[in-house]
Design an enzyme around this catalytic site. Structure first.
Site, PDB file in Angstrom:
ATOM      1  N   TYR A   1      97.865  34.329  56.851  1.00  0.00           N
ATOM      2  CA  TYR A   1      97.144  35.361  57.624  1.00  0.00           C
ATOM      3  C   TYR A   1      97.764  35.555  59.016  1.00  0.00           C
ATOM      4  O   TYR A   1      98.293  36.627  59.338  1.00  0.00           O
ATOM      5  CB  TYR A   1      95.671  34.942  57.707  1.00  0.00           C
ATOM      6  CG  TYR A   1      94.806  35.776  58.615  1.00  0.00           C
ATOM      7  CD1 TYR A   1      94.917  37.166  58.654  1.00  0.00           C
ATOM      8  CD2 TYR A   1      93.850  35.160  59.426  1.00  0.00           C
ATOM      9  CE1 TYR A   1      94.096  37.914  59.480  1.00  0.00           C
ATOM     10  CE2 TYR A   1      93.022  35.912  60.249  1.00  0.00           C
ATOM     11  CZ  TYR A   1      93.162  37.287  60.279  1.00  0.00           C
ATOM     12  OH  TYR A   1      92.350  38.032  61.101  1.00  0.00           O
TER      13      TYR A   1
ATOM     14  N   TYR B   1      89.735  18.329  60.735  1.00  0.00           N
ATOM     15  CA  TYR B   1      90.636  19.442  61.056  1.00  0.00           C
ATOM     16  C   TYR B   1      91.005  19.413  62.543  1.00  0.00           C
ATOM     17  O   TYR B   1      92.189  19.390  62.910  1.00  0.00           O
ATOM     18  CB  TYR B   1      89.972  20.773  60.677  1.00  0.00           C
ATOM     19  CG  TYR B   1      90.702  21.976  61.207  1.00  0.00           C
ATOM     20  CD1 TYR B   1      92.040  22.197  60.879  1.00  0.00           C
ATOM     21  CD2 TYR B   1      90.064  22.901  62.041  1.00  0.00           C
ATOM     22  CE1 TYR B   1      92.724  23.297  61.383  1.00  0.00           C
ATOM     23  CE2 TYR B   1      90.739  23.996  62.540  1.00  0.00           C
ATOM     24  CZ  TYR B   1      92.063  24.185  62.211  1.00  0.00           C
ATOM     25  OH  TYR B   1      92.732  25.271  62.710  1.00  0.00           O
TER      26      TYR B   1
ATOM     27  N   PHE C   1      74.995  30.321  57.574  1.00  0.00           N
ATOM     28  CA  PHE C   1      74.874  28.862  57.612  1.00  0.00           C
ATOM     29  C   PHE C   1      74.129  28.380  58.860  1.00  0.00           C
ATOM     30  O   PHE C   1      74.734  28.078  59.877  1.00  0.00           O
ATOM     31  CB  PHE C   1      76.262  28.213  57.565  1.00  0.00           C
ATOM     32  CG  PHE C   1      77.009  28.483  56.291  1.00  0.00           C
ATOM     33  CD1 PHE C   1      76.403  28.359  55.057  1.00  0.00           C
ATOM     34  CD2 PHE C   1      78.354  28.867  56.330  1.00  0.00           C
ATOM     35  CE1 PHE C   1      77.094  28.611  53.879  1.00  0.00           C
ATOM     36  CE2 PHE C   1      79.055  29.118  55.164  1.00  0.00           C
ATOM     37  CZ  PHE C   1      78.429  28.998  53.937  1.00  0.00           C
TER      38      PHE C   1
HETATM   39  N1  UDP Z   1      79.560  31.445  58.696  1.00  0.00           N
HETATM   40  C1  UDP Z   1      78.471  31.825  57.945  1.00  0.00           C
HETATM   41  N2  UDP Z   1      78.691  32.271  56.665  1.00  0.00           N
HETATM   42  C2  UDP Z   1      79.925  32.352  56.104  1.00  0.00           C
HETATM   43  C3  UDP Z   1      81.046  31.966  56.909  1.00  0.00           C
HETATM   44  C4  UDP Z   1      80.821  31.513  58.200  1.00  0.00           C
HETATM   45  O1  UDP Z   1      77.309  31.758  58.397  1.00  0.00           O
HETATM   46  O2  UDP Z   1      80.076  32.738  54.937  1.00  0.00           O
HETATM   47  C5  UDP Z   1      79.347  30.973  60.079  1.00  0.00           C
HETATM   48  C6  UDP Z   1      79.872  29.559  60.318  1.00  0.00           C
HETATM   49  O3  UDP Z   1      78.871  28.606  60.016  1.00  0.00           O
HETATM   50  C7  UDP Z   1      80.217  29.610  61.798  1.00  0.00           C
HETATM   51  C8  UDP Z   1      80.651  31.072  62.032  1.00  0.00           C
HETATM   52  O4  UDP Z   1      80.098  31.804  60.933  1.00  0.00           O
HETATM   53  O5  UDP Z   1      79.081  29.363  62.562  1.00  0.00           O
HETATM   54  C9  UDP Z   1      82.152  31.263  62.050  1.00  0.00           C
HETATM   55  O6  UDP Z   1      82.677  30.604  60.913  1.00  0.00           O
HETATM   56  P1  UDP Z   1      84.162  30.855  60.402  1.00  0.00           P
HETATM   57  O7  UDP Z   1      84.315  30.075  59.125  1.00  0.00           O
HETATM   58  O8  UDP Z   1      84.435  32.318  60.325  1.00  0.00           O
HETATM   59  O9  UDP Z   1      85.090  30.272  61.542  1.00  0.00           O
HETATM   60  P2  UDP Z   1      85.130  28.820  62.239  1.00  0.00           P
HETATM   61  O10 UDP Z   1      84.265  28.945  63.459  1.00  0.00           O
HETATM   62  O11 UDP Z   1      84.659  27.798  61.262  1.00  0.00           O
HETATM   63  O12 UDP Z   1      86.571  28.659  62.597  1.00  0.00           O
END
Ligand code: UDP
Length: 324
Positions: free
Chosen positions: A11, A140, A207
Protein backbone atom coordinates in the site's frame (compact mmCIF):
# COMPACT_ATOMS: atom_id res chain seq x y z
CA UNK A 1 19.04 8.45 -7.76
CA UNK A 2 18.81 4.66 -7.79
CA UNK A 3 16.41 3.75 -5.02
CA UNK A 4 15.49 0.35 -3.68
CA UNK A 5 11.90 0.32 -2.42
CA UNK A 6 11.49 -2.72 -0.18
CA UNK A 7 7.80 -3.57 -0.04
CA UNK A 8 7.05 -1.44 -3.11
CA UNK A 9 4.16 -3.71 -4.13
CA UNK A 10 2.28 -2.86 -0.93
CA UNK A 11 0.00 0.00 0.00
CA UNK A 12 2.40 2.72 1.12
CA UNK A 13 5.35 1.37 -0.91
CA UNK A 14 3.44 1.57 -4.20
CA UNK A 15 2.52 5.20 -3.54
CA UNK A 16 6.20 5.85 -2.80
CA UNK A 17 7.26 4.25 -6.07
CA UNK A 18 4.74 6.46 -7.88
CA UNK A 19 6.20 9.59 -6.26
CA UNK A 20 9.80 8.59 -7.02
CA UNK A 21 8.99 7.57 -10.58
CA UNK A 22 7.27 10.91 -11.26
CA UNK A 23 10.27 12.72 -9.75
CA UNK A 24 12.58 10.98 -12.23
CA UNK A 25 14.35 8.53 -9.91
CA UNK A 26 15.17 5.00 -10.94
CA UNK A 27 13.12 2.63 -8.79
CA UNK A 28 13.73 -1.02 -8.00
CA UNK A 29 10.97 -2.74 -6.05
CA UNK A 30 11.97 -5.58 -3.74
CA UNK A 31 8.97 -7.62 -2.66
CA UNK A 32 8.12 -11.22 -1.86
CA UNK A 33 4.51 -10.58 -2.98
CA UNK A 34 3.21 -12.19 0.22
CA UNK A 35 0.81 -9.30 0.74
CA UNK A 36 1.81 -6.93 -2.09
CA UNK A 37 0.37 -6.90 -5.59
CA UNK A 38 2.28 -7.33 -8.85
CA UNK A 39 -0.15 -4.96 -10.62
CA UNK A 40 0.72 -2.16 -8.16
CA UNK A 41 4.30 -2.07 -9.50
CA UNK A 42 4.18 0.46 -12.31
CA UNK A 43 7.13 2.73 -11.62
CA UNK A 44 10.04 0.36 -11.36
CA UNK A 45 11.41 -3.08 -11.92
CA UNK A 46 10.38 -5.87 -9.55
CA UNK A 47 12.93 -8.14 -7.95
CA UNK A 48 11.34 -10.93 -5.98
CA UNK A 49 13.31 -11.45 -2.81
CA UNK A 50 12.63 -12.12 0.83
CA UNK A 51 14.19 -10.25 3.73
CA UNK A 52 14.19 -13.47 5.73
CA UNK A 53 16.43 -15.09 3.09
CA UNK A 54 19.88 -13.46 3.31
CA UNK A 55 21.04 -15.18 0.11
CA UNK A 56 18.29 -13.50 -1.89
CA UNK A 57 19.25 -10.14 -0.38
CA UNK A 58 22.85 -10.71 -1.41
CA UNK A 59 21.74 -11.38 -4.98
CA UNK A 60 19.76 -8.12 -5.11
CA UNK A 61 22.62 -5.98 -3.79
CA UNK A 62 25.28 -7.72 -5.91
CA UNK A 63 23.36 -7.10 -9.12
CA UNK A 64 22.70 -3.36 -8.68
CA UNK A 65 24.08 -0.27 -7.05
CA UNK A 66 21.65 1.73 -4.88
CA UNK A 67 22.03 5.25 -3.52
CA UNK A 68 19.38 4.73 -0.85
CA UNK A 69 16.89 2.20 0.47
CA UNK A 70 13.29 2.81 1.56
CA UNK A 71 12.02 0.01 3.73
CA UNK A 72 8.27 -0.64 3.83
CA UNK A 73 8.30 -4.45 4.28
CA UNK A 74 6.67 -5.38 7.55
CA UNK A 75 3.90 -7.19 9.26
CA UNK A 76 1.79 -4.30 10.52
CA UNK A 77 -1.43 -5.43 12.21
CA UNK A 78 -1.66 -4.69 15.91
CA UNK A 79 -4.14 -7.44 16.81
CA UNK A 80 -2.31 -10.09 14.77
CA UNK A 81 0.98 -9.10 16.41
CA UNK A 82 -0.50 -9.85 19.83
CA UNK A 83 -1.49 -13.35 18.67
CA UNK A 84 1.63 -14.09 16.58
CA UNK A 85 4.55 -12.22 18.18
CA UNK A 86 7.28 -14.50 16.77
CA UNK A 87 6.17 -13.70 13.20
CA UNK A 88 6.38 -10.00 13.98
CA UNK A 89 9.83 -10.10 15.55
CA UNK A 90 11.14 -12.37 12.77
CA UNK A 91 9.77 -10.32 9.87
CA UNK A 92 10.20 -6.86 11.28
CA UNK A 93 13.44 -7.20 13.24
CA UNK A 94 15.37 -10.16 11.81
CA UNK A 95 14.30 -9.28 8.26
CA UNK A 96 15.47 -5.70 8.73
CA UNK A 97 18.81 -6.89 10.13
CA UNK A 98 19.36 -8.94 6.97
CA UNK A 99 18.61 -5.86 4.89
CA UNK A 100 20.97 -3.71 6.97
CA UNK A 101 23.74 -6.29 6.73
CA UNK A 102 23.39 -6.45 2.93
CA UNK A 103 23.43 -2.63 2.77
CA UNK A 104 26.60 -2.53 4.85
CA UNK A 105 28.36 -5.18 2.80
CA UNK A 106 27.56 -3.23 -0.35
CA UNK A 107 28.29 0.27 0.95
CA UNK A 108 24.71 1.60 0.81
CA UNK A 109 24.59 4.22 3.54
CA UNK A 110 21.10 5.73 3.49
CA UNK A 111 17.84 4.28 4.74
CA UNK A 112 14.32 5.63 5.19
CA UNK A 113 12.47 3.31 7.55
CA UNK A 114 8.70 2.93 8.05
CA UNK A 115 8.05 3.25 11.74
CA UNK A 116 4.80 3.79 13.55
CA UNK A 117 2.88 5.67 16.23
CA UNK A 118 2.62 2.28 17.96
CA UNK A 119 6.16 2.81 19.34
CA UNK A 120 4.64 5.21 21.89
CA UNK A 121 2.05 2.95 23.54
CA UNK A 122 -0.59 4.74 25.60
CA UNK A 123 -0.06 8.49 25.24
CA UNK A 124 0.64 10.65 28.26
CA UNK A 125 -0.04 13.93 26.39
CA UNK A 126 -2.69 15.27 23.99
CA UNK A 127 -0.29 15.51 21.07
CA UNK A 128 2.53 13.01 20.67
CA UNK A 129 5.85 14.53 19.70
CA UNK A 130 9.17 12.77 19.17
CA UNK A 131 10.20 13.13 22.82
CA UNK A 132 7.11 11.38 24.14
CA UNK A 133 8.04 8.23 26.15
CA UNK A 134 8.29 5.10 24.04
CA UNK A 135 6.45 2.25 25.73
CA UNK A 136 4.79 0.07 23.07
CA UNK A 137 1.84 -2.03 24.24
CA UNK A 138 1.91 -4.59 21.44
CA UNK A 139 4.56 -6.65 19.61
CA UNK A 140 4.10 -4.65 16.41
CA UNK A 141 5.10 -1.39 18.10
CA UNK A 142 7.86 -3.15 20.03
CA UNK A 143 9.33 -4.62 16.83
CA UNK A 144 9.48 -1.18 15.18
CA UNK A 145 11.05 0.41 18.26
CA UNK A 146 13.72 -2.30 18.28
CA UNK A 147 14.62 -1.39 14.71
CA UNK A 148 14.82 2.30 15.63
CA UNK A 149 17.33 1.33 18.33
CA UNK A 150 19.29 -0.78 15.84
CA UNK A 151 19.43 2.20 13.47
CA UNK A 152 20.86 4.42 16.25
CA UNK A 153 23.52 1.80 16.97
CA UNK A 154 24.26 1.44 13.26
CA UNK A 155 24.78 5.20 12.97
CA UNK A 156 27.39 5.04 15.74
CA UNK A 157 29.12 1.87 14.62
CA UNK A 158 28.97 2.07 10.83
CA UNK A 159 27.96 5.64 9.99
CA UNK A 160 24.59 4.57 8.55
CA UNK A 161 22.40 7.58 7.83
CA UNK A 162 18.73 6.91 8.52
CA UNK A 163 15.36 8.53 9.00
CA UNK A 164 12.57 6.61 10.75
CA UNK A 165 9.15 8.00 9.88
CA UNK A 166 6.49 7.20 12.43
CA UNK A 167 3.21 7.10 10.59
CA UNK A 168 0.03 7.70 12.47
CA UNK A 169 -2.92 6.30 10.43
CA UNK A 170 -2.08 6.03 6.74
CA UNK A 171 -5.19 6.50 4.61
CA UNK A 172 -6.38 7.47 1.12
CA UNK A 173 -5.39 6.37 -2.37
CA UNK A 174 -4.43 7.61 -5.82
CA UNK A 175 -7.15 5.99 -7.91
CA UNK A 176 -6.09 8.06 -10.95
CA UNK A 177 -2.86 6.03 -10.87
CA UNK A 178 -4.67 2.78 -10.12
CA UNK A 179 -3.21 2.32 -6.65
CA UNK A 180 -4.85 2.13 -3.25
CA UNK A 181 -5.24 0.11 -0.10
CA UNK A 182 -5.80 -3.48 -1.23
CA UNK A 183 -5.30 -5.92 1.60
CA UNK A 184 -6.56 -9.46 1.05
CA UNK A 185 -7.81 -9.53 4.61
CA UNK A 186 -8.75 -5.91 5.36
CA UNK A 187 -8.53 -4.81 8.99
CA UNK A 188 -8.34 -1.02 8.66
CA UNK A 189 -11.16 1.32 9.53
CA UNK A 190 -11.60 3.46 6.42
CA UNK A 191 -11.48 0.63 3.84
CA UNK A 192 -13.80 -1.47 6.00
CA UNK A 193 -16.26 1.42 6.36
CA UNK A 194 -16.21 2.09 2.60
CA UNK A 195 -16.61 -1.58 1.72
CA UNK A 196 -19.57 -1.79 4.09
CA UNK A 197 -21.09 1.27 2.38
CA UNK A 198 -20.49 -0.22 -1.07
CA UNK A 199 -21.88 -3.60 -0.05
CA UNK A 200 -18.62 -5.32 -1.07
CA UNK A 201 -17.83 -6.05 2.58
CA UNK A 202 -19.75 -6.95 5.71
CA UNK A 203 -21.23 -4.45 8.16
CA UNK A 204 -18.40 -2.63 9.94
CA UNK A 205 -17.61 -3.84 13.42
CA UNK A 206 -16.91 -0.84 15.65
CA UNK A 207 -14.33 -2.12 18.12
CA UNK A 208 -15.23 -0.65 21.49
CA UNK A 209 -17.39 2.33 22.46
CA UNK A 210 -16.32 2.50 26.11
CA UNK A 211 -12.95 4.22 25.72
CA UNK A 212 -12.18 7.37 27.74
CA UNK A 213 -12.75 9.61 24.69
CA UNK A 214 -15.54 12.15 23.98
CA UNK A 215 -17.82 9.64 22.20
CA UNK A 216 -16.30 6.47 23.68
CA UNK A 217 -14.62 5.35 20.44
CA UNK A 218 -10.88 5.43 19.63
CA UNK A 219 -9.38 8.61 18.25
CA UNK A 220 -6.78 8.49 15.47
CA UNK A 221 -4.85 10.92 13.25
CA UNK A 222 -5.38 10.11 9.56
CA UNK A 223 -2.66 11.10 7.12
CA UNK A 224 -2.79 10.67 3.33
CA UNK A 225 -0.45 8.13 1.83
CA UNK A 226 0.74 10.68 -0.74
CA UNK A 227 1.76 13.03 2.06
CA UNK A 228 3.70 10.14 3.59
CA UNK A 229 5.48 9.68 0.25
CA UNK A 230 6.33 13.40 0.22
CA UNK A 231 7.94 13.03 3.68
CA UNK A 232 10.09 10.12 2.47
CA UNK A 233 11.33 12.12 -0.50
CA UNK A 234 12.23 14.99 1.84
CA UNK A 235 14.01 12.52 4.13
CA UNK A 236 16.32 11.60 1.23
CA UNK A 237 17.37 15.25 0.94
CA UNK A 238 17.68 15.54 4.71
CA UNK A 239 20.17 12.67 4.82
CA UNK A 240 22.40 14.60 2.39
CA UNK A 241 22.65 17.31 5.03
CA UNK A 242 22.59 15.32 8.26
CA UNK A 243 24.48 12.26 9.45
CA UNK A 244 23.09 9.98 12.18
CA UNK A 245 19.78 8.30 12.94
CA UNK A 246 16.69 10.50 13.08
CA UNK A 247 12.99 9.96 13.69
CA UNK A 248 9.95 12.07 12.85
CA UNK A 249 6.24 11.75 13.63
CA UNK A 250 3.90 12.08 10.66
CA UNK A 251 0.26 12.99 11.17
CA UNK A 252 -2.12 15.88 10.55
CA UNK A 253 -2.30 16.80 14.24
CA UNK A 254 -6.06 16.36 14.34
CA UNK A 255 -7.86 13.44 15.96
CA UNK A 256 -11.05 11.82 14.67
CA UNK A 257 -13.06 9.20 16.52
CA UNK A 258 -14.21 5.97 14.90
CA UNK A 259 -17.75 7.35 14.95
CA UNK A 260 -16.58 10.54 13.22
CA UNK A 261 -14.84 8.48 10.54
CA UNK A 262 -18.01 6.45 10.01
CA UNK A 263 -20.02 9.68 9.65
CA UNK A 264 -17.48 11.15 7.21
CA UNK A 265 -17.46 7.92 5.18
CA UNK A 266 -21.25 8.01 4.92
CA UNK A 267 -21.11 11.68 3.85
CA UNK A 268 -18.52 10.99 1.16
CA UNK A 269 -20.25 7.86 -0.10
CA UNK A 270 -23.68 9.45 -0.02
CA UNK A 271 -25.06 6.33 1.64
CA UNK A 272 -25.08 4.81 5.11
CA UNK A 273 -22.22 2.76 6.53
CA UNK A 274 -23.84 -0.31 8.10
CA UNK A 275 -22.10 -0.91 11.43
CA UNK A 276 -22.49 -2.55 14.81
CA UNK A 277 -20.65 -2.13 18.10
CA UNK A 278 -18.31 -5.01 18.94
CA UNK A 279 -15.89 -5.64 21.83
CA UNK A 280 -12.61 -3.75 22.01
CA UNK A 281 -9.76 -5.03 19.80
CA UNK A 282 -6.66 -6.10 21.71
CA UNK A 283 -3.73 -3.70 21.68
CA UNK A 284 -5.63 -0.52 20.64
CA UNK A 285 -4.72 2.67 22.57
CA UNK A 286 -7.66 5.08 23.10
CA UNK A 287 -6.09 8.06 21.36
CA UNK A 288 -3.15 8.63 19.02
CA UNK A 289 -2.64 12.12 17.60
CA UNK A 290 0.68 13.44 16.31
CA UNK A 291 2.61 16.59 16.70
CA UNK A 292 4.51 16.79 13.40
CA UNK A 293 6.16 20.09 14.16
CA UNK A 294 9.62 18.58 13.89
CA UNK A 295 8.96 17.10 10.45
CA UNK A 296 7.65 20.45 9.30
CA UNK A 297 10.65 22.34 10.64
CA UNK A 298 13.47 19.93 9.84
CA UNK A 299 12.23 18.15 6.72
CA UNK A 300 10.11 21.01 5.36
CA UNK A 301 7.12 18.63 5.26
CA UNK A 302 3.84 20.27 4.19
CA UNK A 303 0.95 17.80 4.14
CA UNK A 304 -1.43 18.62 1.30
CA UNK A 305 -4.31 16.37 2.35
CA UNK A 306 -5.46 18.03 5.58
CA UNK A 307 -9.22 17.47 5.20
CA UNK A 308 -10.61 14.13 6.42
CA UNK A 309 -13.44 14.07 3.86
CA UNK A 310 -10.96 14.64 1.02
CA UNK A 311 -8.76 11.80 2.30
CA UNK A 312 -11.76 9.46 2.55
CA UNK A 313 -13.01 10.62 -0.88
CA UNK A 314 -9.71 9.58 -2.49
CA UNK A 315 -10.11 6.14 -0.88
CA UNK A 316 -13.77 6.00 -1.90
CA UNK A 317 -12.86 6.55 -5.59
CA UNK A 318 -10.39 3.70 -5.38
CA UNK A 319 -12.87 1.33 -3.72
CA UNK A 320 -15.56 2.19 -6.25
CA UNK A 321 -13.14 1.44 -9.09
CA UNK A 322 -12.34 -1.94 -7.50
CA UNK A 323 -16.00 -2.84 -7.30
CA UNK A 324 -16.41 -2.82 -11.11
N1 UDP B 1 -11.57 -0.13 13.85
C1 UDP B 1 -12.88 -0.54 13.97
N2 UDP B 1 -13.37 -1.43 13.05
C2 UDP B 1 -12.62 -1.94 12.03
C3 UDP B 1 -11.26 -1.49 11.92
C4 UDP B 1 -10.77 -0.59 12.85
O1 UDP B 1 -13.61 -0.12 14.89
O2 UDP B 1 -13.09 -2.76 11.24
C5 UDP B 1 -11.03 0.84 14.82
C6 UDP B 1 -9.81 0.31 15.58
O3 UDP B 1 -10.22 -0.37 16.75
C7 UDP B 1 -9.06 1.60 15.88
C8 UDP B 1 -9.38 2.51 14.68
O4 UDP B 1 -10.56 1.96 14.10
O5 UDP B 1 -9.58 2.20 17.03
C9 UDP B 1 -8.28 2.55 13.64
O6 UDP B 1 -7.92 1.21 13.36
P1 UDP B 1 -7.04 0.81 12.09
O7 UDP B 1 -6.96 -0.69 12.08
O8 UDP B 1 -7.60 1.47 10.87
O9 UDP B 1 -5.63 1.46 12.36
P2 UDP B 1 -4.62 1.34 13.61
O10 UDP B 1 -4.95 2.50 14.50
O11 UDP B 1 -4.81 0.01 14.25
O12 UDP B 1 -3.28 1.49 12.98
Amino acid sequence: MNILVCGGAGYIGSHMAQWLGEAGHSVTVLDNLSTGHREAIKWGELVEADLLDPASMERVFSARRFDAVMHFCARSLVGESVRQPYDYYANNVTGTLHLLEAMRRHGVERLVFSSTAAVFGNPVSELIDEDHPKAPINPYGASKLMVERILADAADAYGLRSVALRYFNAAGALSEHGIGEAHACETHLIPNALRAALGTGPALKLFGDDYPTPDGTCVRDYVHVQDLAQAHALALEFMDREAGAHAFNLGNGQGFSVREVIAASARVAGRPVPHEVAPRREGDPARLVASSQRAREMLGWRPVWTDLDAIIDSAWRWHQAQAF
